[in-house]
Motif scaffolding. Structure first.
Motif, PDB file in Angstrom:
ATOM      1  N   LEU A  83     -13.956  15.273 -11.490  1.00  0.00           N
ATOM      2  CA  LEU A  83     -15.225  14.470 -11.571  1.00  0.00           C
ATOM      3  C   LEU A  83     -16.062  14.781 -10.098  1.00  0.00           C
ATOM      4  CD1 LEU A  83     -17.058  12.936 -13.470  1.00  0.00           C
ATOM      5  CD2 LEU A  83     -16.004  10.860 -12.316  1.00  0.00           C
ATOM      6  N   ARG A  84     -15.615  14.691  -9.218  1.00  0.00           N
ATOM      7  CA  ARG A  84     -16.500  14.722  -8.123  1.00  0.00           C
ATOM      8  C   ARG A  84     -16.944  16.066  -7.803  1.00  0.00           C
ATOM      9  NH1 ARG A  84     -16.926  11.639  -3.200  1.00  0.00           N
ATOM     10  NH2 ARG A  84     -15.086  10.299  -3.695  1.00  0.00           N
ATOM     11  N   LEU A 136     -24.770   6.030 -16.562  1.00  0.00           N
ATOM     12  CA  LEU A 136     -23.755   7.098 -16.196  1.00  0.00           C
ATOM     13  C   LEU A 136     -22.505   6.663 -16.846  1.00  0.00           C
ATOM     14  CD1 LEU A 136     -24.904   7.757 -12.479  1.00  0.00           C
ATOM     15  CD2 LEU A 136     -24.957   9.697 -14.487  1.00  0.00           C
ATOM     16  N   VAL A 137     -21.913   7.305 -17.894  1.00  0.00           N
ATOM     17  CA  VAL A 137     -20.861   6.672 -18.652  1.00  0.00           C
ATOM     18  C   VAL A 137     -19.309   7.674 -18.394  1.00  0.00           C
ATOM     19  CG1 VAL A 137     -19.982   6.136 -21.073  1.00  0.00           C
ATOM     20  CG2 VAL A 137     -22.448   6.098 -20.479  1.00  0.00           C
ATOM     21  N   SER A 138     -18.513   6.803 -17.950  1.00  0.00           N
ATOM     22  CA  SER A 138     -17.278   7.429 -17.430  1.00  0.00           C
ATOM     23  C   SER A 138     -16.270   7.369 -18.685  1.00  0.00           C
ATOM     24  CB  SER A 138     -16.700   7.071 -16.241  1.00  0.00           C
ATOM     25  OG  SER A 138     -15.059   7.481 -16.118  1.00  0.00           O
ATOM     26  N   VAL A 163     -16.573   6.474  -7.648  1.00  0.00           N
ATOM     27  CA  VAL A 163     -16.817   7.859  -7.296  1.00  0.00           C
ATOM     28  C   VAL A 163     -18.160   8.233  -7.846  1.00  0.00           C
ATOM     29  CG1 VAL A 163     -16.098  10.329  -7.987  1.00  0.00           C
ATOM     30  CG2 VAL A 163     -14.220   8.892  -7.596  1.00  0.00           C
ATOM     31  N   ILE A 164     -18.489   7.945  -9.148  1.00  0.00           N
ATOM     32  CA  ILE A 164     -19.932   8.115  -9.602  1.00  0.00           C
ATOM     33  C   ILE A 164     -20.907   7.523  -8.433  1.00  0.00           C
ATOM     34  CG2 ILE A 164     -21.521   7.670 -11.424  1.00  0.00           C
ATOM     35  CD1 ILE A 164     -18.806   7.871 -13.416  1.00  0.00           C
ATOM     36  N   VAL A 210     -23.590   2.239 -14.120  1.00  0.00           N
ATOM     37  CA  VAL A 210     -22.445   2.926 -14.642  1.00  0.00           C
ATOM     38  C   VAL A 210     -21.629   2.004 -15.364  1.00  0.00           C
ATOM     39  CG1 VAL A 210     -20.099   3.943 -13.651  1.00  0.00           C
ATOM     40  CG2 VAL A 210     -22.258   3.754 -12.131  1.00  0.00           C
ATOM     41  N   ALA A 211     -21.135   2.802 -16.717  1.00  0.00           N
ATOM     42  CA  ALA A 211     -20.403   2.103 -17.525  1.00  0.00           C
ATOM     43  C   ALA A 211     -18.956   3.001 -17.949  1.00  0.00           C
ATOM     44  CB  ALA A 211     -21.139   2.222 -18.978  1.00  0.00           C
TER      45      ALA A 211
END
Ligand SMILES: NC(=O)c1ccc[n+]([C@@H]2O[C@H](COP(=O)([O-])OP(=O)(O)OC[C@H]3O[C@@H](n4cnc5c(N)ncnc54)[C@H](O)[C@@H]3O)[C@@H](O)[C@H]2O)c1
Ligand SMILES: O=P(O)(O)OC[C@H](O)CO
Length: 332
Positions: free
Chosen positions: A84-85, A101-103, A119-120, A131-132
Motif C-alpha cells: 500500500l505505502r 480514502l477507503v482501505s 499508513v494512509i 479514512v474509512a
C-alpha cells in the motif's frame, strides 16, 4: 456518491468494484496491467482473478491511475497490505482534494507496525476522519457470485461511513457502519493469522473440536490486543471480528486457511506460496508485525506467536501444536 475509484484489480478490488457498480455508483477500476484493464473494460471479465464472473457493463477500467482518480469522491485502496505505502506515495499528488480514502486491505505494515488507516494518514496527510475501512466476512468469490453477506464500513466520521455504506449497498451486500476503525482493522488483520492456524490444524488431520478451540481462543487474543490498542470490545463480537474470523477459518475458499493447510501437510512457506498460485495470504506477511505489536503492548498472543514461528521456519506445525496444547493451565 458522484464517482468512486477502486485502485487494485485483484480478487477483492474487482469484486468490490462490481458491488459498487451494482449499487448504481459510477466506478472506475484501476489495474496495474493494461491487459487486465482491457479485459474488464471490453469483455467485462477479469480472467486472472474472477474467471467465471461477468462484470457489470457499467464498470469502467483503466491502467492509468490519474484517469481513475480524476473527479473521484472516494478512493478505494485494494492492494496487499505490504504494497500500500509504495503505491500510495506514487498516487498522492493525484488524489482529489478532501476525497474519502477507503482501505480494503487486512494487514499490519511490517517494520512500522502501523494499521492500514495509519499508513494512509501518514502518506497522504489526511486526517483520520477522512479514512474509512471495509471489513467483514467477505470472501470475494462468494460475493462476486452475489451470495448474500454483510460487512462493516468503519470511519471516525459517521457521515463519511454512511456515504460509503450507501455507495456499496446492494441486494446481496449489506454494509453496517461503525466508528471503531481500530477494532475493525485489527479484527480483519488478525483473523488471517488465526485462519492460518486453523488451516494448519486441518492439514495435520485435526477436526472440528481443534478448529473451534482455535477460533475461540483466537478471538480471545484478537480482542485482548484490539482493546489494548483502543478498540471497543463489542466490535470484536461483530461482523469485522467474530464474523470474519468464522468465515475465514471455516472456508476452503480462504487463501489464509489454504496456506495453513499446506503448512500442516508439511510444505515449506515457499511451497505453500506456490500452491496458492501467487495470491496473497496476508496472515503470512503480517504475523510478525502483529506478534511484535502485541509484545510491545504486553498482550499475550500465543496462537499468533506460534504461527509466526512456523512461518519463519523456526518450528514445525506439529511441534507448535503440541506446545500450544501443553501451555500452562489457567482460568478461561
Ligand atoms: N480476496 C478476498 O476475498 C478479500 C476479501 C476482503 C479483504 N481482502 C483483502 O484485500 C486486500 C487485497 O486482496 P485481494 O484478494 O484483492 O488480493 P489479490 O492477490 O487477489 O490481488 C492483489 C492485487 O494487487 C496487485 N498488486 C500486487 N502487488 C502490487 C504492487 N507491488 N503494486 C501494485 N499492485 C500490486 C495485483 O496485481 C492484484 O491486482 C488484501 O489485504 C486482502 O486481505 C481480500
Ligand atoms: O482469502 P483470505 O484468507 O484472504 O480471506 C478473504 C477475506 O478476508 C475474508 O473475509
Amino acid at each position: 456518491m458522484r464517482r468512486v475509484a477502486v485502485l487494485g484489480a485483484g480478487s477483492w478490488g474487482t469484486t468490490f468494484a462490481k458491488v459498487l457498480a451494482d449499487a448504481g455508483t459510477p466506478v472506475t477500476l484501476w489495474a496495474r496491467r493494461a491487459e487486465v484493464a482491457e479485459a474488464v473494460a471490453r469483455e467485462h471479465r477479469n480472467p486472472e482473478y474472477l474467471p467465471d464472473v461477468t462484470l457489470p457493463a457499467e464498470l469502467a477500467a483503466t491502467a492509468d491511475a490519474d484517469e481513475a482518480l480524476a473527479g473521484a469522491e472516494a478512493v478505494v485502496l485494494a492492494l496487499p497490505a505490504q504494497r500500500l505505502r509504495e503505491n500510495l506515495e506514487h498516487w498522492r499528488p493525484h488524489l482529489p482534494e478532501g476525497v474519502t480514502l477507503v482501505s480494503l486491505a487486512k494487514g499490519v505494515e511490517r517494520g512500522t507496525l502501523l494499521r492500514m488507516s495509519e499508513v494512509i494518514c501518514q502518506v497522504t496527510d489526511a486526517g483520520a476522519d477522512r479514512v474509512a475501512v471495509v471489513s467483514g466476512p467477505n470472501l470475494a468469490g462468494e460475493i462476486a457470485a452475489e451470495q448474500p453477506t454483510a460487512t462493516v464500513v468503519a470511519c471516525r466520521d459517521h457521515d463519511r461511513a454512511v456515504a460509503v455504506q450507501h455507495a456499496c449497498s446492494t441486494g446481496y451486500f449489506k454494509p453496517y457502519t461503525n466508528t471503531d476503525v481500530v477494532g475493525c482493522e485489527l479484527g480483519g488483520a488478525c483473523k488471517n493469522v488465526i485462519a492460518l492456524a486453523c488451516g494448519t490444524a486441518v492439514g495435520l488431520g485435526y477436526g472440528d473440536n481443534t478448529m473451534a478451540s482455535l477460533i475461540t481462543r483466537g478471538l480471545a487474543e484478537i480482542s485482548r490486543l484490539a482493546v489494548a490498542l483502543g478498540a471497543e470490545p463489542l466490535t470484536l463480537a461483530g461482523l469485522a471480528g467474530m464474523g470474519d474470523l468464522v468465515a475465514t477459518c471455516s472456508s476452503p475458499l480462504s487463501r489464509n486457511r489454504r496456506f495453513g493447510e499446506a503448512l500442516g501437510r508439511g510444505m515449506s512457506v515457499a511451497e505453500a506460496e506456490e500452491a496458492n498460485h501467487g495470491q496473497v495470504a496476508e496472515g503470512v506477511k503480517s504475523c510478525d508485525a502483529i506478534s511484535e505489536l502485541a509484545r510491545r503492548h504486553g498482550v499475550d498472543t500465543p496462537i499468533v506467536d506460534a504461527v509466526r514461528r512456523v512461518c519463519d521456519g523456526e518450528v514445525s506445525a506439529k511441534e507448535v501444536g503440541d506446545e500450544l496444547i501443553n501451555r500452562e493451565l489457567k482460568v478461561e
